[in-house]
Scaffold this motif. Structure first.
Motif, short mmCIF file in Angstrom:
data_model
loop_
_atom_site.label_atom_id
_atom_site.label_comp_id
_atom_site.label_asym_id
_atom_site.label_seq_id
_atom_site.Cartn_x
_atom_site.Cartn_y
_atom_site.Cartn_z
N PRO A 59 0.31 6.84 12.65
CA PRO A 59 -0.06 5.43 12.78
C PRO A 59 -0.06 4.76 11.40
O PRO A 59 -0.51 5.37 10.42
N TYR A 60 0.40 3.52 11.32
CA TYR A 60 0.50 2.84 10.03
C TYR A 60 -0.85 2.70 9.34
O TYR A 60 -0.96 2.78 8.12
N ILE A 61 -1.90 2.51 10.14
CA ILE A 61 -3.24 2.23 9.59
C ILE A 61 -3.73 3.35 8.65
O ILE A 61 -4.55 3.11 7.77
N TYR A 62 -3.19 4.57 8.80
CA TYR A 62 -3.57 5.65 7.87
C TYR A 62 -3.31 5.22 6.43
O TYR A 62 -4.05 5.59 5.52
N HIS A 63 -2.24 4.46 6.24
CA HIS A 63 -1.86 4.06 4.88
C HIS A 63 -2.88 3.13 4.22
O HIS A 63 -3.41 3.45 3.16
N PRO A 64 -3.20 1.96 4.83
CA PRO A 64 -4.22 1.11 4.19
C PRO A 64 -5.57 1.80 4.01
O PRO A 64 -6.23 1.57 2.99
N LEU A 87 -6.46 -4.60 3.73
CA LEU A 87 -5.64 -5.70 4.26
C LEU A 87 -4.35 -5.91 3.47
O LEU A 87 -3.63 -6.88 3.71
N HIS A 88 -4.01 -5.00 2.54
CA HIS A 88 -2.96 -5.33 1.58
C HIS A 88 -1.58 -5.55 2.18
O HIS A 88 -0.76 -6.26 1.62
N ASP A 89 -1.29 -4.93 3.34
CA ASP A 89 0.04 -5.10 3.93
C ASP A 89 0.03 -6.06 5.11
O ASP A 89 1.06 -6.29 5.74
N VAL A 90 -1.14 -6.60 5.43
CA VAL A 90 -1.29 -7.40 6.65
C VAL A 90 -0.48 -8.70 6.61
O VAL A 90 0.27 -9.00 7.54
N ALA A 153 -2.86 1.95 -6.50
CA ALA A 153 -3.35 2.82 -5.42
C ALA A 153 -2.32 2.88 -4.30
O ALA A 153 -2.04 3.95 -3.74
N ASP A 154 -1.74 1.74 -3.97
CA ASP A 154 -0.70 1.64 -2.94
C ASP A 154 0.49 2.53 -3.30
O ASP A 154 0.96 3.33 -2.51
N ARG A 155 0.95 2.40 -4.55
CA ARG A 155 2.10 3.16 -4.99
C ARG A 155 1.78 4.66 -5.00
O ARG A 155 2.58 5.49 -4.58
N HIS A 157 -0.30 6.30 -3.09
CA HIS A 157 -0.27 6.85 -1.73
C HIS A 157 1.15 6.94 -1.19
O HIS A 157 1.51 7.92 -0.54
N ASN A 158 1.97 5.96 -1.49
CA ASN A 158 3.37 6.02 -1.04
C ASN A 158 4.10 7.19 -1.68
O ASN A 158 4.90 7.86 -1.05
N MET A 159 3.80 7.45 -2.95
CA MET A 159 4.45 8.58 -3.63
C MET A 159 3.95 9.91 -3.06
O MET A 159 4.69 10.88 -2.99
#
Ligand code: MN
Length: 743
Positions: A59-64, A87-90, A153-155, A157-159
């Motif tokens: 699920p996408y929500i794991y990411h935020p 809310l960063h990708d909302v 923080a976003d980057r 987690h993506n990495m």
């Protein structure tokens, strides 16, 4: 792809579990009402991302949630940031608007989300747009640094979760990360995040080397831990008997930093001595911090002999990013150098979490190094003149460099990057001081402008009203500020000269009966292979172009009209890409397509078959093939992603490729002869050049040889290593050639 069976109930439970973990991580910063805010943000994020999934199928929500957790736990940010991270990708990915956010969460949150949405396009395919976006990103940094911290923080987690991405995406994200995000994390004092970002990038960009070092580290783990225990034992006992409360442990160095050391010193893994550092974390009362650190230093050096050249005191003068620590290197019990880092709990938190922790401890921090740095960023951005791409390069250089401390004649302290010159110092004082600088007195002795300052120097600048900034100053200044100021003042001077040149040209054309109009100026500019009409005017004013040249032009004008333009032509690039991609696959096969597509092997990294490579479309020289671990690769991929083409080698052995070997050994009369025999007679390999340095019986040579592929090269290296007297043979990445220009 395998069938995905999704248990929605189990997923719901998992989402809640992760949410609760986030609340636990943020507990220390929660105040009344905060929990309600976070809950609200969480619910909005769950609702608006509800139909989205990540590449992994999760699920996408794991990411935020994960980004919020990193922000809280690893950067130490508070409620506002946690809400923004959730809310960063909302706004970017769902129907929720910025107005909705502002209505529900207020202006501050909306502003940060806006910043996060805007900078998501930083790495656009268009390079100048990209540089412009980077500028915007820094502007938001000057505005509210939380935007950058959440972005990091976003980057991160993506990495951490990149294994399901296609290979080209992995390479692109990784190169952006080493090029920009890791240096930013470094500058903001987030050492743990910086190291992890570098390691993750390396994991994808240099898979084999990464796995190799990782395996090596694991093999010797037990032995290393035993060594660390033995080392710590007497120090821990002494600390306790002296009444110092301390935590002392060994800390492994990152794979990326070990790899860097191997490259920099051209040594194998076995010769890297500092695979770990010993860390002493003191539990000190605020007023005893400095004294306790030095007491601990004294205890450590009672047990082990210190290397006097390797003492670093960032307790008395912290780094600009807030880092405080006392470093020393001592001789360990088995004749091995060991780095020891001494700091207090507070200093450690700042070193790990950087910025946020720094602000927590410093109530009035307007004079802290970080604050000064942000002030500098603001000042630089105000200069509207500087070319965005140049700016990015200069700025990036300044993100990583360490600082030195320089004193003014009145004793004020100025921080500069460690390789700064007297001229950088002058520009740091004031633009006018820099622009009119003719020399300096360092510790009362007269020195030239390009003098390299040393930590603790006291500098007095000598100016003259007749002085103006010179072109060659750009060759030695290092600060982004000095570079930007010199460039803009040279540009201004050039503009003035060009104005004169324009008048001269008008007169000359008149005498030749050529009419002065845009069309003719354009043709003339092309004829003299110049980039702009301003360059043309400038060259006329300087006398580089005179009446005779103009007459020649007049005679050949017909030819000129048909001459192709030398400038970057996006259409040309696109059509090349189409040619490659219209074939069976979009991969450029090297060795096979040679006739159809014009490509060359890059001289900065000298790729040979077997190397992981990519193609880079240049303007005038067709496609250049680089190794993915080329020193220029990250920059090219990060800045000109749209000009990258996938490439791999075909099986062919007729071609030979130039590569470099560095050989070290004990000097012996017959050594060179033995080496060349192996290379030319045994292996029948052609040598292009051989340089040998011999110093006090130590032999060091570089040999450029032509080989077929990596297997061929590995065999050659293996054989050379067996030659008596040889202690090391390594391939080196780049021949001493100029760095590839991306234009
Ligand atoms: Mn995201």
């Amino acid at each position: 792809m395998k069938d995905l069976v999704i248990d929605l109930e189990a997923e719901k439970a998992e989402i809640l579990k992760r949410y609760r973990a986030l609340l636990r991580a943020s507990k220390s910063t929660l105040q009344k009402g905060d929990k309600r805010m976070i809950r609200k943000a969480f619910e909005m994020a769950v609702e608006s991302h509800k139909d989205m999934r990540r590449k992994s199928g999760e699920p996408y929500i794991y990411h935020p949630i994960a980004v919020a957790q990193i922000a809280a736990e690893e950067i130490g940010l508070g409620t506002t940031s946690i809400v923004c991270a959730l809310l960063h990708d909302v706004v970017e990915d769902t129907d929720v608007t910025l107005e909705d956010i502002e209505r529900e969460f207020g202006k501050k949150v909306a502003k940060i989300i806006d910043g996060l949405t805007k900078i998501s396009g930083v790495f656009d395919t268009n390079s100048s747009l990209q540089a412009e976006n980077f500028r915007k990103m820094l502007l938001t940094l000057a505005d509210d640094v939380r935007v950058i911290l959440i972005k990091l923080a976003d980057r991160l987690h993506n990495m951490r979760t990149m294994e399901f991405m296609p290979r080209d995406k992995q390479l692109k994200l990784s190169s952006e990360t080493v090029y920009l995000y890791a240096p930013l994390a470094h500058r903001l004092g987030l050492y743990a995040i910086k190291s992890e970002l570098e390691d993750l990038s390396m994991k994808y960009m240099e898979r084999e080397t990464y796995q190799f070092i990782k395996k090596k580290l694991n093999e010797k783990k037990a032995e290393r831990e035993k060594f660390i225990q033995d080392f710590i034992q007497p120090v821990a006992a002494a600390l306790e008997s002296q009444g110092l409360k301390a935590d002392i442990f060994g800390r492994p160095k990152s794979i990326h930093s070990i790899w860097n050391k191997m490259k920099k010193k051209a040594i194998p893994f076995e010769e890297v001595y500092d695979l770990f550092a010993i860390r002493v974390i003191l539990d000190s009362a605020p007023e005893n911090e400095k004294a306790d650190c030095w007491k601990a230093y004294s205890i450590v050096t009672d047990s082990y002999r210190p290397n006097p050249d390797r003492l670093r005191d960032w307790v008395s003068s912290p780094k600009a990013n807030g880092y405080e620590s006392l470093h020393t290197t001592v001789m360990g019990p088995r004749g091995q150098w060991v780095e020891v880092q001494i700091r207090t709990k507070r200093m450690n938190e700042i070193a790990e979490k950087g910025f946020a922790a720094h602000w927590k401890y410093k109530e009035s921090s307007s004079d802290s190094g970080l604050d000064q740095w942000i002030h500098k960023v603001r000042e630089l951005l105000r200069n509207p003149d500087s070319n965005a791409l140049d700016f990015l390069d200069d700025f990036k250089m300044n993100l990583f460099s360490d600082e030195i401390f320089i004193f003014t004649p009145k004793g004020a302290l100025i921080q500069l990057p460690s390789n700064a010159t007297a001229l950088d110092f002058a520009f740091e004082i004031h633009t006018d001081v820099g622009a009119s600088c003719i020399g300096a007195k360092v510790n009362h002795k007269l020195v030239p402008l390009n003098y390299n300052l040393q930590n603790g120097d006291q500098v007095e600048i000598i100016t003259s009203s007749k002085q103006t900034p010179k072109e060659d100053w750009l060759n030695f200044v290092v600060t982004a500020k000095a570079k930007a100021k010199i460039k803009s003042s040279l540009k201004e001077a050039k503009r003035k000269i060009a104005e004169d040149g324009k008048e001269i040209l008008e007169r000359k054309l008149k005498s030749l009966k050529i009419s002065y109009n845009t069309d003719n100026i354009h043709k003339l500019t092309n004829y003299f292979k110049l980039l702009s009409s301003q360059d043309l005017f400038f060259n006329v004013a300087k006398g580089v172009i005179d009446l005779k040249d103009l007459k020649e032009y007049q005679a050949t004008e017909k030819v000129v009209e048909n001459k192709p333009q030398d400038k970057i032509d996006n259409e040309q690039v696109q059509s090349l890409i189409r040619t490659i991609k219209s074939k069976d696959s979009d991969i450029l096969l090297i060795g096979e397509d040679m006739q159809k597509i014009d490509y060359k092997l890059a001289t900065c990294c000298n790729p040979i078959p077997g190397d992981d490579v990519f193609g880079f479309i240049t303007v005038n020289e067709g496609i250049k093939i680089h190794r993915t671990n080329c020193p220029n690769a990250a920059k090219l991929m990060a800045n000109y992603g749209y000009r990258i083409v996938k490439a791999r080698w075909t099986n062919q052995h007729e071609l030979a490729f130039l590569t470099g070997l560095r050989i070290t050994g004990i000097d012996d009369v017959g050594l060179i002869n033995k080496l060349t025999t192996v290379i030319s007679t045994d292996f029948k390999v052609n040598m292009r050049s051989l340089t040998v340095d011999s110093d006090n019986g130590i032999f060091e040579g570089t040999i450029m040889v032509y080989v077929n592929d990596t297997i061929h090269l590995d065999n050659l290296i293996k054989r050379l290593k067996q030659v008596k007297g040889v202690t090391g043979v390594t391939r080196f990445d780049s021949a001493p050639t100029p760095v590839e220009r991306a234009s």
